[in-house]
Design an enzyme around this catalytic site. Structure first.
Site, PDB file in Angstrom:
ATOM      1  N   ASP A 163       7.085  -0.259  -5.779  1.00 46.88           N
ATOM      2  CA  ASP A 163       7.895   0.949  -5.897  1.00 46.88           C
ATOM      3  C   ASP A 163       9.239   0.597  -6.516  1.00 46.88           C
ATOM      4  OD1 ASP A 163       6.056   2.667  -4.815  1.00 46.88           O
ATOM      5  OD2 ASP A 163       6.902   2.629  -2.799  1.00 46.88           O
ATOM      6  N   MET A 207      15.600  10.964   2.633  1.00 43.14           N
ATOM      7  CA  MET A 207      15.265  11.861   1.521  1.00 43.14           C
ATOM      8  C   MET A 207      15.861  13.250   1.751  1.00 43.14           C
ATOM      9  SD  MET A 207      11.280  10.671   1.101  1.00 43.14           S
ATOM     10  CE  MET A 207      10.985  10.641   2.888  1.00 43.14           C
ATOM     11  N   LYS A 219       8.322   5.101  -8.349  1.00 38.84           N
ATOM     12  CA  LYS A 219       8.592   6.376  -7.699  1.00 38.84           C
ATOM     13  C   LYS A 219      10.093   6.642  -7.647  1.00 38.84           C
ATOM     14  CE  LYS A 219       4.516   6.796  -4.763  1.00 38.84           C
ATOM     15  NZ  LYS A 219       4.025   7.076  -3.402  1.00 38.84           N
TER      16      LYS A 219
END
Length: 287
Positions: free
Chosen positions: A68, A202, A95
């Protein structure tokens, strides 16, 4: 009541991961080698010093690393800077917050395909694979395809990133529980008061809504909030305010992901907390 700080002076926690642990640290039998193996490794928050020793050994034994961007790339770059040479091919699945360059189904298929070629595959994931990392989805995909799969836990950003700003998730007499959530709809179901720490991962894109929602409950608008942006990275910044002020502060500073949001009285324990937030807590705990 707010405070804004660039990268804290404190050095990242954890010792250097430099030095080779040996290419044969993870030996398997001949049959396992022939059919390949997938190992999910938690890269931690992006500092090579916070990669586990087990994780390092698996990386050194790998034929290919599927990485990632968040956390994983920082660890690989950090290991290289410390002279750790990895022989594995690196496949970047890149990502980004809100945008997955390679869809999850395609990543699952890639892991299976590489392992079927008899390769030792490391899926290097930011933080811990099982903390909002979709790690179990990848484990299930491998198992369904008959591929052996292992998991090496990592240091989650939920605790390590607040720590770099001097914020504990619990502290005697101040907070006895914490909840880790993403900044999405589940925020509506989070109860508790300022003594129940909330960590949002997030959560920058929905910060304003989350702050309003949490302020409506027992915590109230004066509840301390911290945002630790780019934890352990070159752009690390700490912003501290309240549920009433934090969305405006974040917009003014142009805060972007990756960032960890911490809500609760523990924020006032940070050395970066303004005196107006820290003083009442010191007074209360001294009584």
């Amino acid at each position: 009541m707010s405070a804004e700080h660039e990268r804290p002076d404190a050095a990242p926690a954890g010792a250097s991961a430099g030095g080779s642990a040996g290419a044969n640290a993870r030996a398997g039998d001949g049959a396992a080698r022939a059919r390949g193996l997938v190992t999910l490794v938690g890269a931690g928050p992006g500092d090579a010093g916070l990669l586990t020793l087990r994780g390092l050994r698996v990386l050194e034994a790998a034929d290919v690393i599927v990485a990632d961007r968040l956390g994983a790339r920082g660890v690989l770059d950090g290991l290289a800077a410390e002279g750790v040479e990895l022989a594995a091919e690196v496949v970047d699945v890149g990502k980004l917050p809100g945008h997955h360059a390679v869809p999850q189904d395609a990543i699952n298929a890639l892991l299976v395909s590489l392992a079927r070629d008899g390769r030792r595959v490391v899926r290097l994931k930011g933080g811990d694979p099982y903390v909002f990392g979709r790690g179990l989805e990848e484990v299930f995909a491998c198992r369904e395809a008959g591929i052996d799969v292992e998991v090496v836990p990592g240091v989650s950003s939920a605790g390590s990133v607040p720590a770099i700003a001097g914020i504990p998730l619990t502290h005697r007499g101040i907070a006895t529980a914490f909840t880790v959530a993403t900044g999405h709809d589940q925020i509506r179901s989070l109860g508790g008061g300022r003594d129940h720490t909330v960590v949002l991962l997030m959560g920058i894109g929905t910060l304003a809504n989350a702050a309003i929602t949490l302020a409506r409950g027992e915590r109230g608008g004066e509840c301390p909030v911290a945002i630790v942006e780019d934890g352990y990275g070159p752009g690390q910044r700490v912003t501290i305010g309240t549920l009433d002020t934090i969305a405006v502060q974040a917009a003014r500073r142009g805060i972007r992901s990756p960032a960890v949001v911490v809500v609760g009285d523990v924020v006032a324990l940070s050395p970066y907390a303004p005196e107006a937030l820290a003083a009442p807590l010191r007074k209360a705990t001294a009584q």
